[in-house]
Design a protein around this motif. Structure first.
Motif, PDB file in Angstrom:
ATOM      1  N   ARG A 115       0.700  -1.220   0.251  1.00  0.00           N
ATOM      2  CA  ARG A 115       0.302  -0.101  -0.482  1.00  0.00           C
ATOM      3  C   ARG A 115       0.201   1.407  -0.108  1.00  0.00           C
ATOM      4  N   PRO A 116       1.922   1.471   1.108  1.00  0.00           N
ATOM      5  CA  PRO A 116       2.337   2.931   0.856  1.00  0.00           C
ATOM      6  C   PRO A 116       3.334   3.078  -0.564  1.00  0.00           C
ATOM      7  N   LYS A 117       3.637   1.515  -1.270  1.00  0.00           N
ATOM      8  CA  LYS A 117       4.116   1.986  -3.143  1.00  0.00           C
ATOM      9  C   LYS A 117       3.184   2.453  -3.619  1.00  0.00           C
ATOM     10  N   ASN A 118       2.039   2.225  -3.207  1.00  0.00           N
ATOM     11  CA  ASN A 118       1.003   3.719  -4.539  1.00  0.00           C
ATOM     12  C   ASN A 118       1.051   2.982  -5.585  1.00  0.00           C
ATOM     13  N   ILE A 119       0.696   1.609  -5.997  1.00  0.00           N
ATOM     14  CA  ILE A 119       0.741   1.105  -7.231  1.00  0.00           C
ATOM     15  C   ILE A 119      -0.327   1.366  -7.830  1.00  0.00           C
ATOM     16  N   THR A 120      -0.619   0.725  -9.262  1.00  0.00           N
ATOM     17  CA  THR A 120      -1.500   1.238 -10.218  1.00  0.00           C
ATOM     18  C   THR A 120      -1.665   0.075 -10.572  1.00  0.00           C
ATOM     19  N   ILE A 121      -2.620  -1.007 -11.051  1.00  0.00           N
ATOM     20  CA  ILE A 121      -2.878  -2.022 -11.222  1.00  0.00           C
ATOM     21  C   ILE A 121      -3.708  -1.583 -12.634  1.00  0.00           C
ATOM     22  N   ALA A 122      -3.752  -2.597 -13.222  1.00  0.00           N
ATOM     23  CA  ALA A 122      -4.950  -2.256 -14.914  1.00  0.00           C
ATOM     24  C   ALA A 122      -5.254  -3.860 -14.830  1.00  0.00           C
ATOM     25  N   ALA A 123      -6.379  -3.871 -15.980  1.00  0.00           N
ATOM     26  CA  ALA A 123      -6.944  -5.235 -15.754  1.00  0.00           C
ATOM     27  C   ALA A 123      -7.601  -4.939 -17.593  1.00  0.00           C
ATOM     28  N   THR A 124      -7.641  -6.250 -18.081  1.00  0.00           N
ATOM     29  CA  THR A 124      -7.764  -5.624 -19.448  1.00  0.00           C
ATOM     30  C   THR A 124      -8.854  -6.903 -19.512  1.00  0.00           C
ATOM     31  N   VAL A 125      -9.776  -7.201 -19.912  1.00  0.00           N
ATOM     32  CA  VAL A 125     -10.702  -7.471 -20.532  1.00  0.00           C
ATOM     33  C   VAL A 125     -11.705  -7.457 -21.938  1.00  0.00           C
ATOM     34  N   PHE A 126     -12.044  -8.598 -23.075  1.00  0.00           N
ATOM     35  CA  PHE A 126     -12.707  -8.183 -23.600  1.00  0.00           C
ATOM     36  C   PHE A 126     -13.917  -8.418 -23.707  1.00  0.00           C
ATOM     37  N   ALA A 127     -14.828  -7.911 -23.889  1.00  0.00           N
ATOM     38  CA  ALA A 127     -16.294  -7.575 -24.470  1.00  0.00           C
ATOM     39  C   ALA A 127     -17.018  -7.896 -25.768  1.00  0.00           C
ATOM     40  N   LEU A 139     -17.333  -6.817 -13.669  1.00  0.00           N
ATOM     41  CA  LEU A 139     -17.187  -5.915 -13.255  1.00  0.00           C
ATOM     42  C   LEU A 139     -17.135  -6.011 -11.394  1.00  0.00           C
ATOM     43  N   GLU A 140     -18.715  -6.340 -11.678  1.00  0.00           N
ATOM     44  CA  GLU A 140     -19.128  -5.979 -10.362  1.00  0.00           C
ATOM     45  C   GLU A 140     -18.971  -7.310  -8.893  1.00  0.00           C
ATOM     46  N   THR A 141     -18.166  -8.320  -9.137  1.00  0.00           N
ATOM     47  CA  THR A 141     -17.551  -8.958  -8.594  1.00  0.00           C
ATOM     48  C   THR A 141     -16.012  -8.730  -8.457  1.00  0.00           C
ATOM     49  N   ALA A 142     -15.601  -8.308  -9.164  1.00  0.00           N
ATOM     50  CA  ALA A 142     -14.327  -7.224  -9.200  1.00  0.00           C
ATOM     51  C   ALA A 142     -13.865  -6.480  -7.696  1.00  0.00           C
ATOM     52  N   GLU A 143     -15.174  -5.607  -7.859  1.00  0.00           N
ATOM     53  CA  GLU A 143     -15.199  -4.923  -8.019  1.00  0.00           C
ATOM     54  C   GLU A 143     -15.011  -5.352  -5.603  1.00  0.00           C
ATOM     55  N   GLN A 144     -15.845  -6.279  -5.768  1.00  0.00           N
ATOM     56  CA  GLN A 144     -15.943  -7.037  -4.513  1.00  0.00           C
ATOM     57  C   GLN A 144     -14.736  -7.329  -4.201  1.00  0.00           C
ATOM     58  N   HIS A 145     -13.616  -8.185  -5.563  1.00  0.00           N
ATOM     59  CA  HIS A 145     -12.279  -9.020  -4.343  1.00  0.00           C
ATOM     60  C   HIS A 145     -11.292  -8.469  -5.209  1.00  0.00           C
ATOM     61  N   PHE A 146     -11.035  -8.061  -6.265  1.00  0.00           N
ATOM     62  CA  PHE A 146      -9.978  -7.191  -7.069  1.00  0.00           C
ATOM     63  C   PHE A 146      -9.280  -6.145  -6.140  1.00  0.00           C
ATOM     64  N   PHE A 147      -8.030  -6.676  -5.768  1.00  0.00           N
ATOM     65  CA  PHE A 147      -6.877  -5.721  -5.615  1.00  0.00           C
ATOM     66  C   PHE A 147      -7.878  -4.326  -4.610  1.00  0.00           C
ATOM     67  N   VAL A 148      -9.117  -5.124  -3.524  1.00  0.00           N
ATOM     68  CA  VAL A 148      -9.959  -3.601  -3.026  1.00  0.00           C
ATOM     69  C   VAL A 148      -8.572  -2.500  -2.451  1.00  0.00           C
ATOM     70  N   GLY A 149      -8.981  -1.411  -2.240  1.00  0.00           N
ATOM     71  CA  GLY A 149      -8.499  -1.088  -1.909  1.00  0.00           C
ATOM     72  C   GLY A 149      -7.362  -0.219  -2.425  1.00  0.00           C
ATOM     73  N   PHE A 150      -7.150  -0.795  -3.440  1.00  0.00           N
ATOM     74  CA  PHE A 150      -5.511  -0.701  -4.084  1.00  0.00           C
ATOM     75  C   PHE A 150      -6.100   0.303  -5.107  1.00  0.00           C
ATOM     76  N   ARG A 151      -5.107   1.330  -6.453  1.00  0.00           N
ATOM     77  CA  ARG A 151      -5.800   2.075  -7.489  1.00  0.00           C
ATOM     78  C   ARG A 151      -5.734   0.495  -8.601  1.00  0.00           C
ATOM     79  N   VAL A 152      -6.893   0.907  -9.166  1.00  0.00           N
ATOM     80  CA  VAL A 152      -7.316  -0.274  -9.848  1.00  0.00           C
ATOM     81  C   VAL A 152      -7.777   0.630 -11.423  1.00  0.00           C
ATOM     82  N   HIS A 153      -7.034   0.275 -12.539  1.00  0.00           N
ATOM     83  CA  HIS A 153      -7.727   1.075 -14.376  1.00  0.00           C
ATOM     84  C   HIS A 153      -8.006  -0.572 -14.599  1.00  0.00           C
ATOM     85  N   VAL A 154      -9.228  -0.696 -15.477  1.00  0.00           N
ATOM     86  CA  VAL A 154      -9.520  -2.163 -15.563  1.00  0.00           C
ATOM     87  C   VAL A 154     -10.387  -1.299 -17.099  1.00  0.00           C
ATOM     88  N   TYR A 155      -9.955  -1.819 -18.483  1.00  0.00           N
ATOM     89  CA  TYR A 155      -9.677  -1.647 -19.418  1.00  0.00           C
ATOM     90  C   TYR A 155     -10.904  -2.564 -19.863  1.00  0.00           C
TER      91      TYR A 155
END
Length: 359
Positions: A115-127, A139-155
């Motif tokens: 958390r102190p490293k202030n990292i950004t995680i990207a996730a790609t998904v093809f629909a 998307l809804e389940t990712a909000e509940q479980h995928f890197f909760v509390g971190f900066r996440v950009h979903v593409y």
């Protein structure tokens, strides 16, 4: 006269001292510069004459080279590894990469480190096409479980941008939509993913993102997927084959293909629906797989499982630094095996005849 000698000796000593200090400072500066320049030198990964190794990233993509890359000689033969042994799980590969299972990590400790490293995680998904129907659940389940509390950009890559659902996202988390063309063949959609992820990294992510994970949209999260999954190059063991002999793995078996792996070769069968790692490592992976796929296509060859076949070929020679157990991409139609304590992410049950345009 004696006083003059003392002054003369003092001046000489001062000049020597200044010379030593200058030499030390200049040498230190040269060392710093040399290391900075070394960091900008691409690592030579031309390890396999049967593979197309593309040019290194464009000058604007200023990735750091990582000496920790584990590149092994091509066609080296050794005993097949396993992630299970009887009723127990194996938690390290023969090349000393951790295998992540429930109970092998402390989530509070890991989160407090990252958390102190202030990292950004990207996730790609093809629909694309009818696969858009799975996007909301993803998307809804990712909000509940995928890197909760971190900066996440979903593409989200889709041919139907207006159909992308509006999902409420927590602070620091964003959803970006990238339009892609439709296709009459699901194999083409699968094959072009490497190209599109490569382009996304080069055009958008190289200055702003630390890690990236590439995930299948026809899946959903059930449990934590977080900092325990971070690594230089991360692969997920396929739930359908981790108990099989490698001769049964659905690798590309035609020697003419650049995705070829012989029956007596290979480590695990990895999922094409979940992989990731440091941005620069995934960039090299996608660029290499794309180049090999296109070289095959020029010879009218399409690997058995498109980008997944090329991914497995790449991961065999370029060993992942972390291996995620089948907890990280189970299959909903399968009952849990005894070693599976938790399902974190899974492919949902679907009718392929309905969602794939050319099945």
């Amino acid at each position: 006269m004696h006083l003059l000698n003392v002054k003369f000796v003092t001046v000489i000593l001062l000049l020597i001292l200044l010379g030593v200090l200058y030499s030390y400072i200049f040498r230190a500066y040269r060392i710093v510069v040399s290391f900075e320049q070394k960091d900008k030198i691409p690592v030579d990964r031309a390890h396999d004459s049967s593979l197309v190794v593309p040019d290194q990233p464009a000058p604007h993509a200023d990735f750091r080279a990582h000496d920790s890359s584990l590149v092994v000689p091509d066609h080296l033969q050794y005993e097949q590894p396993s992630i299970v042994k009887g009723n127990d799980v194996v938690t390290v590969t023969p090349w000393l990469a951790p295998v992540v299972w429930e109970g092998t990590f402390n989530p509070v400790l890991l989160d407090s480190i990252y958390r102190p490293k202030n990292i950004t995680i990207a996730a790609t998904v093809f629909a694309v096409g009818k696969y858009i129907m799975f996007l909301r659940n993803f998307l809804e389940t990712a909000e509940q479980h995928f890197f909760v509390g971190f900066r996440v950009h979903v593409y989200v890559f889709t041919d139907q941008p207006k159909e992308v659902p509006m999902v409420k996202m927590a602070a620091g988390r964003q959803l970006m939509v990238r339009s892609v063309p439709s296709s009459k063949r699901w194999q083409e959609i699968s094959a072009r993913r490497m190209e599109m992820i490569q382009t996304l990294i080069e055009e958008k992510l190289f200055k702003s993102t630390d890690y990236i994970f590439c995930l299948d949209v026809d899946s959903k999260f059930h449990g934590r997927w977080g900092t325990e999954s971070l690594g230089r190059l991360v692969a997920v063991v396929h739930p359908g084959y981790y108990r099989d002999k490698r001769s049964r793995f659905p690798y590309e078996r035609r020697p003419a293909s650049r995705a070829y792996i012989a029956p007596e070769e290979g480590d695990f069968y990895y999922c094409g629906g979940a992989f990731g790692g440091l941005l620069q490592e995934v960039h090299l992976l996608t660029k290499t797989c794309r180049a090999n796929f296109e070289a095959d296509a020029q010879e009218d060859i399409e690997a058995a499982w498109q980008e997944e076949s090329h991914l497995n070929r790449y991961m065999w020679t370029n060993k992942p630094s972390k291996v995620l157990s089948p907890e990280y991409l189970w299959q909903d139609f399968k009952a849990k095996n005894p070693e599976i304590q938790i399902i974190r992410f899974s492919g949902v049950v679907k009718n392929y005849a309905e969602i794939r345009p050319n099945v």
